[in-house]
Design a protein around this motif. Structure first.
Motif, PDB file in Angstrom:
ATOM      1  N   PHE A 225       0.840  -1.189   0.000  1.00 55.61           N
ATOM      2  CA  PHE A 225       0.000   0.000   0.000  1.00 55.61           C
ATOM      3  C   PHE A 225       0.886   1.254   0.000  1.00 55.61           C
ATOM      4  CE2 PHE A 225      -2.439  -3.365   2.007  1.00 55.61           C
ATOM      5  CZ  PHE A 225      -3.665  -3.278   1.355  1.00 55.61           C
ATOM      6  N   ILE A 226       0.385   2.301  -0.584  1.00 57.38           N
ATOM      7  CA  ILE A 226       1.108   3.568  -0.606  1.00 57.38           C
ATOM      8  C   ILE A 226       1.191   4.113   0.822  1.00 57.38           C
ATOM      9  CG2 ILE A 226       1.194   5.901  -1.523  1.00 57.38           C
ATOM     10  CD1 ILE A 226       1.565   3.696  -3.603  1.00 57.38           C
ATOM     11  N   LEU A 227       2.403   4.344   1.280  1.00 61.13           N
ATOM     12  CA  LEU A 227       2.597   4.807   2.650  1.00 61.13           C
ATOM     13  C   LEU A 227       2.354   6.318   2.761  1.00 61.13           C
ATOM     14  CD1 LEU A 227       5.874   2.893   3.613  1.00 61.13           C
ATOM     15  CD2 LEU A 227       3.557   2.408   4.420  1.00 61.13           C
ATOM     16  N   PRO A 228       1.660   6.742   3.801  1.00 60.83           N
ATOM     17  CA  PRO A 228       1.520   8.192   4.040  1.00 60.83           C
ATOM     18  C   PRO A 228       2.889   8.807   4.331  1.00 60.83           C
ATOM     19  CG  PRO A 228      -0.057   6.920   5.344  1.00 60.83           C
ATOM     20  CD  PRO A 228       0.911   5.941   4.770  1.00 60.83           C
ATOM     21  N   SER A 229       2.990  10.095   4.151  1.00 58.08           N
ATOM     22  CA  SER A 229       4.277  10.778   4.288  1.00 58.08           C
ATOM     23  C   SER A 229       4.839  10.675   5.701  1.00 58.08           C
ATOM     24  CB  SER A 229       4.138  12.252   3.886  1.00 58.08           C
ATOM     25  OG  SER A 229       3.140  12.888   4.685  1.00 58.08           O
ATOM     26  N   TYR A 230       3.973  10.583   6.726  1.00 60.51           N
ATOM     27  CA  TYR A 230       4.487  10.535   8.089  1.00 60.51           C
ATOM     28  C   TYR A 230       5.181   9.198   8.400  1.00 60.51           C
ATOM     29  CZ  TYR A 230       0.017   8.144   9.048  1.00 60.51           C
ATOM     30  OH  TYR A 230      -1.071   7.294   9.024  1.00 60.51           O
ATOM     31  N   HIS A 231       5.111   8.234   7.475  1.00 60.98           N
ATOM     32  CA  HIS A 231       5.831   6.967   7.659  1.00 60.98           C
ATOM     33  C   HIS A 231       7.282   7.057   7.178  1.00 60.98           C
ATOM     34  CE1 HIS A 231       2.909   3.761   8.856  1.00 60.98           C
ATOM     35  NE2 HIS A 231       2.047   4.716   8.538  1.00 60.98           N
ATOM     36  N   TYR A 232       7.624   8.105   6.437  1.00 63.64           N
ATOM     37  CA  TYR A 232       8.941   8.151   5.811  1.00 63.64           C
ATOM     38  C   TYR A 232      10.101   8.213   6.808  1.00 63.64           C
ATOM     39  CZ  TYR A 232       7.225   8.092   1.051  1.00 63.64           C
ATOM     40  OH  TYR A 232       6.660   7.684  -0.123  1.00 63.64           O
ATOM     41  N   PRO A 233       9.961   8.904   7.935  1.00 60.88           N
ATOM     42  CA  PRO A 233      11.052   8.808   8.924  1.00 60.88           C
ATOM     43  C   PRO A 233      11.307   7.372   9.378  1.00 60.88           C
ATOM     44  CG  PRO A 233       9.636  10.674   9.424  1.00 60.88           C
ATOM     45  CD  PRO A 233       8.958   9.909   8.339  1.00 60.88           C
ATOM     46  N   TRP A 234      10.242   6.588   9.461  1.00 60.10           N
ATOM     47  CA  TRP A 234      10.413   5.184   9.835  1.00 60.10           C
ATOM     48  C   TRP A 234      11.136   4.396   8.741  1.00 60.10           C
ATOM     49  CZ3 TRP A 234      10.015   3.693  14.627  1.00 60.10           C
ATOM     50  CH2 TRP A 234       9.206   4.413  15.486  1.00 60.10           C
ATOM     51  N   LEU A 235      10.953   4.820   7.517  1.00 61.03           N
ATOM     52  CA  LEU A 235      11.684   4.164   6.427  1.00 61.03           C
ATOM     53  C   LEU A 235      13.186   4.399   6.557  1.00 61.03           C
ATOM     54  CD1 LEU A 235       9.413   4.899   3.319  1.00 61.03           C
ATOM     55  CD2 LEU A 235       9.358   2.967   4.904  1.00 61.03           C
ATOM     56  N   ILE A 236      13.541   5.593   6.997  1.00 57.88           N
ATOM     57  CA  ILE A 236      14.967   5.873   7.219  1.00 57.88           C
ATOM     58  C   ILE A 236      15.511   4.996   8.339  1.00 57.88           C
ATOM     59  CG2 ILE A 236      16.613   7.650   7.947  1.00 57.88           C
ATOM     60  CD1 ILE A 236      14.779   9.723   6.611  1.00 57.88           C
ATOM     61  N   ILE A 237      14.732   4.865   9.413  1.00 57.44           N
ATOM     62  CA  ILE A 237      15.155   3.993  10.522  1.00 57.44           C
ATOM     63  C   ILE A 237      15.275   2.544  10.040  1.00 57.44           C
ATOM     64  CG2 ILE A 237      14.452   3.051  12.756  1.00 57.44           C
ATOM     65  CD1 ILE A 237      13.145   5.772  13.343  1.00 57.44           C
ATOM     66  N   LEU A 238      14.313   2.112   9.226  1.00 54.49           N
ATOM     67  CA  LEU A 238      14.366   0.749   8.684  1.00 54.49           C
ATOM     68  C   LEU A 238      15.621   0.550   7.841  1.00 54.49           C
ATOM     69  CD1 LEU A 238      13.137  -2.031   8.140  1.00 54.49           C
ATOM     70  CD2 LEU A 238      11.786  -0.998   6.292  1.00 54.49           C
ATOM     71  N   GLY A 239      15.945   1.536   6.997  1.00 53.30           N
ATOM     72  CA  GLY A 239      17.142   1.430   6.171  1.00 53.30           C
ATOM     73  C   GLY A 239      18.411   1.358   6.996  1.00 53.30           C
ATOM     74  N   LEU A 240      18.511   2.213   8.013  1.00 48.43           N
ATOM     75  CA  LEU A 240      19.690   2.193   8.896  1.00 48.43           C
ATOM     76  C   LEU A 240      19.822   0.834   9.596  1.00 48.43           C
ATOM     77  CD1 LEU A 240      19.328   5.739  10.518  1.00 48.43           C
ATOM     78  CD2 LEU A 240      21.029   5.037   8.830  1.00 48.43           C
ATOM     79  N   THR A 241      18.680   0.307  10.048  1.00 52.64           N
ATOM     80  CA  THR A 241      18.693  -0.997  10.735  1.00 52.64           C
ATOM     81  C   THR A 241      19.147  -2.104   9.796  1.00 52.64           C
ATOM     82  OG1 THR A 241      16.854  -0.269  12.144  1.00 52.64           O
ATOM     83  CG2 THR A 241      17.294  -2.638  12.029  1.00 52.64           C
ATOM     84  N   LEU A 242      18.630  -2.094   8.584  1.00 52.41           N
ATOM     85  CA  LEU A 242      18.994  -3.134   7.612  1.00 52.41           C
ATOM     86  C   LEU A 242      20.467  -3.057   7.226  1.00 52.41           C
ATOM     87  CD1 LEU A 242      15.825  -2.925   5.354  1.00 52.41           C
ATOM     88  CD2 LEU A 242      16.445  -4.828   6.836  1.00 52.41           C
TER      89      LEU A 242
END
Length: 563
Positions: A225-242
């Protein structure tokens, strides 16, 4: 007539240019590879059918299944001993080496070990992926076709790349990702004359696997599903974790490999089977390749206990299987681990946003980011996720996660591709100097000087006579026959003698056949940086022409390659 046609075909393929001939051969090679992969997959399914509920072993299933990895490890070791342990170099790192150092030529017994070992490993519950065997088997199937036709080595390498693309496409029904993987990970360059046949081969692999296994995508049940913009900081955290996980994963996998380097194969494989069996007995969900974890986790994505248990067990079992030498791939387990990490982050996110529909989106993004950071293949990871889920909606968030994961892993943590680390440890070459890299793409038939006069040595005066009688741009080759065979030399007047211009200089020539590339010529002439190499027919019975150092020098100057 047939021999003349084959010679014309081989000469056309010696040029590094797009051609209908190479495209058709790539398509045929891709079909050969895809058929082998379909046979591989059907064999695995046939073996697994014996252990499904309702199968012939249904009454004693709970006792047999946990011991399957041990029996499989024993059979893998026995087969490897039968074929010779020297042929037990398998998987993507070995294929990368053979592509770079041996033009994609893969020995038969390595293929046999990969096919048999891969079937046993994947059907018995080891945590390995099928993409490793797919790459190995696909490259072998297509390269055999080129060897049978005795094509120039540069074109056999292209056919091997076609086989790899077809193998991956036939394994996962991901034709575009297969093409990108070949260019980004295997060949590590983009050349249009290779790109076209690889695309055709990949399409053939996809069509053949669709005809046998259907058209569905591997993970199309993962809704994106298309993520709302307020999820994007979490995407950065996910990338750093990965990125951090990729570093830890690669580092510890190499530690396992190095720790057991002096242990012989039989106890290593038996240990891997035993550890996998123990985990499988207590945690049956940990059995199978990495994709099995995806199905298990997505049944109940908010069950943190299950996700953590699966994550820990899959990481350990992957280190055990790959590190101890079980013949399988690493991308499947990486997909599973990435999905589990994505779900962990998603469970943190739903504490702030109770919308659970984005759980599978985070799972998909975890899969993409971990593949990019572990293999150093960001574009292949992006396309793979899009095709495996049959949904382009994850592209934008996937780019964010992939970039963060890759930069964290490669730049900040200095993590390298797991394939290159394995190659370095095994001492297998995967890099060549710029000059060699350029010349490997050109067959000797493309630059052959066929304007020769060949004579048997009689005396010096006879040689002088023939040199004076040469036509413009013609070369004189002198054959000196003896009991052990024939030696050939390039004969010309020695211009360093000002008073005796008719003094003959003989330049000994080493011999190669018409399948060779200009890199072979460079290897023979680079020390003296002069002279020529004699090119014979494949049988060695007929002199076809020569290639001179001046020709190599001119080619490298035009291509700006250092010599």
């Amino acid at each position: 007539m047939l021999s003349n046609s084959l010679f014309a075909l081989r000469r056309r393929l010696a040029y590094p240019r797009t051609s209908i001939q190479l495209s058709i051969l790539g398509l045929i090679g891709g079909c050969s590879a895809a058929v082998l992969i379909v046979l591989f997959r059907l064999t695995i399914e046939w073996i697994q059918s014996f252990f499904n509920p309702g199968g012939p072993f249904d009454d004693i299933l709970e006792y047999i299944v946990p011991t399957l990895p041990i029996f499989a490890a024993l059979l893998i070791a026995i087969f490897a001993d039968f074929t010779g342990y020297k042929h037990y170099r398998l998987g993507i790192p070995f294929v990368l080496h053979r592509i770079k150092a041996h033009y994609g030529n893969i020995p038969f017994w390595n293929f046999a070990n990969q096919f048999v070992g891969g079937v046993l490993a994947l059907s018995s519950g080891f945590t390995v992926g099928r993409e490793g065997p797919a790459v190995h088997i696909g490259a072998t199937g297509a390269s055999w076709f080129g060897q049978w036709l005795r094509l120039p080595h540069n074109s056999v390498r292209t056919l091997s790349a076609c086989g790899i693309a077809a193998g991956i496409s036939a394994s996962f029904n991901t034709p575009l990702a297969a093409v990108i993987f070949v260019m980004e990970v295997v060949l590590r360059e983009y050349k249009i004359h290779i790109f076209i046949p690889v695309m055709l081969a990949s399409a053939a692999g996809s069509l053949i696997t669709q005809a046998v296994f259907g058209t569905q995508a591997e993970f199309e049940f993962l809704s994106v599903f298309i993520l709302p913009s307020y999820h994007y900081p979490w995407l950065i955290i996910l990338g750093l974790t990965l990125g951090a996980v990729a570093f830890v994963f690669n580092r510890n996998l190499m530690r396992v490999i190095k720790a057991f380097r002096y242990v012989s194969m039989f106890p290593r494989l038996l240990l891997a089977g035993t550890i996998t069996a123990i985990f499988g007995y207590f945690i049956p969900e940990s059995f199978g390749d990495g994709t099995s974890a995806i199905y298990q986790a997505m049944v109940d994505p908010t069950n943190l206990n299950l996700i953590v248990i699966l994550l820990v067990s899959k990481v350990i079992l992957t280190w055990v299987a790959i590190g101890l030498g079980i013949p399988g791939g690493i991308i499947g387990p990486i997909f599973g681990i990435g999905v589990l990490i994505g779900l962990l982050i998603a469970n943190v996110v739903i504490t702030l946003d109770p919308t659970t529909q984005y759980m599978s989106t985070y799972a998909v993004l975890g899969m993409a980011g971990l593949m990019a950071a572990t293999l150093h293949a960001p574009l292949a990871a992006l396309v793979s996720v899009m095709e495996l889920t049959a949904n382009p909606g994850a592209i934008t968030p996937a780019i964010i996660v992939i970039v963060m994961a890759y930069v964290t892993s490669a730049q900040f943590l200095k993590n390298r591709s797991i394939f290159l680390q394995q190659l370095d440890f095994q001492g297998l070459m995967y890099q060549t100097p710029p000059a060699t890299n350029e010349l490997e793409k050109i067959g000797v038939l493309a630059e052959l000087n066929r304007n020769l006069k060949i004579i048997d040595y009689v005396n010096e005066q006879d040689v002088r006579f023939h040199i004076r009688e040469l036509e413009p741009e013609q070369s004189l080759v002198v054959a000196i026959r003896h009991d052990l065979g024939v030696d050939y030399s390039l004969a010309e007047f020695d211009s360093s003698f000002s008073k005796k211009q008719d003094k003959v200089k003989y330049i000994p020539m080493q011999t190669i056949d018409t399948r060779s590339t200009l890199a072979h010529v460079y290897e023979l002439l680079q020390d003296q940086r002069d002279g020529a190499t004699l090119v014979t027919s494949i049988s060695g019975e007929k002199v076809v022409g020569i290639v001179t150092w001046e020709q190599l020098h001119l080619i490298l100057m035009k291509r700006n390659a250092l010599i």
